[in-house]
Design a protein around this motif. Structure first.
Motif, PDB file in Angstrom:
ATOM      1  N   UNK A   1     -95.262  26.925 -44.744  1.00 12.83           N
ATOM      2  CA  UNK A   1     -95.278  27.331 -46.140  1.00 12.83           C
ATOM      3  C   UNK A   1     -93.865  27.275 -46.704  1.00 12.83           C
ATOM      4  N   UNK A   2     -93.700  26.620 -47.832  1.00 14.72           N
ATOM      5  CA  UNK A   2     -92.399  26.513 -48.487  1.00 14.72           C
ATOM      6  C   UNK A   2     -91.975  27.875 -49.030  1.00 14.72           C
ATOM      7  N   UNK A   3     -90.683  28.133 -48.946  1.00 15.81           N
ATOM      8  CA  UNK A   3     -90.146  29.407 -49.413  1.00 15.81           C
ATOM      9  C   UNK A   3     -89.007  29.164 -50.392  1.00 15.81           C
ATOM     10  N   UNK A   4     -88.691  30.218 -51.135  1.00 18.73           N
ATOM     11  CA  UNK A   4     -87.550  30.217 -52.029  1.00 18.73           C
ATOM     12  C   UNK A   4     -86.491  31.105 -51.391  1.00 18.73           C
ATOM     13  N   UNK A   5     -85.342  30.502 -51.065  1.00 19.65           N
ATOM     14  CA  UNK A   5     -84.276  31.196 -50.359  1.00 19.65           C
ATOM     15  C   UNK A   5     -83.021  31.260 -51.219  1.00 19.65           C
ATOM     16  N   UNK A   6     -82.344  32.397 -51.170  1.00 23.05           N
ATOM     17  CA  UNK A   6     -81.063  32.555 -51.846  1.00 23.05           C
ATOM     18  C   UNK A   6     -80.025  32.913 -50.788  1.00 23.05           C
ATOM     19  N   UNK A   7     -78.950  32.143 -50.748  1.00 22.79           N
ATOM     20  CA  UNK A   7     -77.874  32.373 -49.797  1.00 22.79           C
ATOM     21  C   UNK A   7     -76.651  32.807 -50.595  1.00 22.79           C
ATOM     22  N   UNK A   8     -76.173  34.031 -50.336  1.00 19.24           N
ATOM     23  CA  UNK A   8     -75.050  34.587 -51.088  1.00 19.24           C
ATOM     24  C   UNK A   8     -73.888  34.815 -50.130  1.00 19.24           C
ATOM     25  N   UNK A   9     -72.860  33.988 -50.266  1.00 16.90           N
ATOM     26  CA  UNK A   9     -71.665  34.073 -49.414  1.00 16.90           C
ATOM     27  C   UNK A   9     -70.539  33.373 -50.159  1.00 16.90           C
ATOM     28  N   UNK A  10     -69.335  33.914 -50.077  1.00 17.13           N
ATOM     29  CA  UNK A  10     -68.226  33.323 -50.818  1.00 17.13           C
ATOM     30  C   UNK A  10     -67.592  32.120 -50.118  1.00 17.13           C
ATOM     31  N   UNK A  11     -68.075  31.749 -48.936  1.00 18.24           N
ATOM     32  CA  UNK A  11     -67.541  30.596 -48.205  1.00 18.24           C
ATOM     33  C   UNK A  11     -68.567  29.468 -48.168  1.00 18.24           C
ATOM     34  N   UNK A  12     -68.183  28.303 -48.731  1.00 20.71           N
ATOM     35  CA  UNK A  12     -69.074  27.141 -48.767  1.00 20.71           C
ATOM     36  C   UNK A  12     -69.603  26.779 -47.379  1.00 20.71           C
ATOM     37  N   UNK A  13     -68.710  26.769 -46.392  1.00 18.69           N
ATOM     38  CA  UNK A  13     -69.100  26.378 -45.037  1.00 18.69           C
ATOM     39  C   UNK A  13     -70.147  27.307 -44.441  1.00 18.69           C
ATOM     40  N   UNK A  14     -70.015  28.592 -44.705  1.00 18.47           N
ATOM     41  CA  UNK A  14     -70.987  29.550 -44.185  1.00 18.47           C
ATOM     42  C   UNK A  14     -72.326  29.378 -44.897  1.00 18.47           C
ATOM     43  N   UNK A  15     -72.307  29.155 -46.208  1.00 16.38           N
ATOM     44  CA  UNK A  15     -73.560  28.910 -46.924  1.00 16.38           C
ATOM     45  C   UNK A  15     -74.263  27.679 -46.366  1.00 16.38           C
ATOM     46  N   UNK A  16     -73.504  26.637 -46.108  1.00 17.20           N
ATOM     47  CA  UNK A  16     -74.075  25.410 -45.553  1.00 17.20           C
ATOM     48  C   UNK A  16     -74.671  25.657 -44.167  1.00 17.20           C
ATOM     49  N   UNK A  17     -73.963  26.416 -43.335  1.00 15.39           N
ATOM     50  CA  UNK A  17     -74.447  26.719 -41.986  1.00 15.39           C
ATOM     51  C   UNK A  17     -75.746  27.533 -42.044  1.00 15.39           C
ATOM     52  N   UNK A  18     -75.786  28.516 -42.932  1.00 15.03           N
ATOM     53  CA  UNK A  18     -76.989  29.337 -43.075  1.00 15.03           C
ATOM     54  C   UNK A  18     -78.149  28.487 -43.588  1.00 15.03           C
ATOM     55  N   UNK A  19     -77.869  27.620 -44.546  1.00 16.99           N
ATOM     56  CA  UNK A  19     -78.909  26.732 -45.082  1.00 16.99           C
ATOM     57  C   UNK A  19     -79.505  25.890 -43.953  1.00 16.99           C
ATOM     58  N   UNK A  20     -78.664  25.291 -43.133  1.00 14.53           N
ATOM     59  CA  UNK A  20     -79.132  24.456 -42.025  1.00 14.53           C
ATOM     60  C   UNK A  20     -79.965  25.262 -41.033  1.00 14.53           C
ATOM     61  N   UNK A  21     -79.618  26.518 -40.867  1.00 15.14           N
ATOM     62  CA  UNK A  21     -80.300  27.377 -39.908  1.00 15.14           C
ATOM     63  C   UNK A  21     -81.672  27.840 -40.390  1.00 15.14           C
ATOM     64  N   UNK A  22     -81.798  28.185 -41.669  1.00 19.59           N
ATOM     65  CA  UNK A  22     -83.030  28.851 -42.114  1.00 19.59           C
ATOM     66  C   UNK A  22     -83.944  28.020 -42.994  1.00 19.59           C
ATOM     67  N   UNK A  23     -83.413  26.984 -43.649  1.00 15.70           N
ATOM     68  CA  UNK A  23     -84.238  26.224 -44.596  1.00 15.70           C
ATOM     69  C   UNK A  23     -85.133  25.230 -43.857  1.00 15.70           C
TER      70      UNK A  23
END
Length: 124
Positions: A1-23
């Motif tokens: 099931x597709x989800x809507x995710x919001x990633x809130x972090x002031x570091x681009x690299x961390x946002x990218x890492x979290x996106x790769x992990x959970x999306x």
């Protein structure tokens, strides 16, 4: 099931890492660099899950989580931090978060999102 995710972090690299992990394929992801930016995005984007860094510029992350939950009660917030302190964990819980993951155990974040994904697919 597709989800809507919001990633809130002031570091681009961390946002990218979290996106790769959970999306997952089909998910819609909004990335925000601050709590203030997250609140603005919330006007048009009602996420299923929010990952929130503890230390960011602007509005306090714990207050941002309370505000997000007040505006959109079904959302599940998980804090992500390099700080593993009991007072931070307590503040996260008081802000309505379902979890607190340290950046050194970032892979644990997937479990919170996967649980939400499963519960949504089962309509629980």
């Amino acid at each position: 099931m597709a989800m809507k995710l919001m990633i809130v972090d002031d570091h681009d690299g961390m946002r990218s890492m979290i996106r790769q992990l959970i999306a997952a394929p089909g998910d819609t992801v909004v990335e925000c660099a601050s709590g203030d930016e997250a609140m603005l995005a919330l006007t048009d984007f009602k996420p299923d899950c929010v990952t929130m860094d503890v230390s960011m510029p602007g509005q306090c992350a714990f207050q941002t989580a309370r505000d997000i939950r007040a505006a959109h009660p079904p959302v599940r917030v998980v804090f992500v931090s390099s700080h593993d302190q009991p007072d931070y964990r307590q503040a996260a819980q008081e802000a309505g978060a379902i979890g607190y993951v340290t950046k050194e155990n970032l892979s644990d974040l997937y479990l919170f999102v996967a649980t939400k994904r499963l519960r949504s697919s089962l309509n629980i």
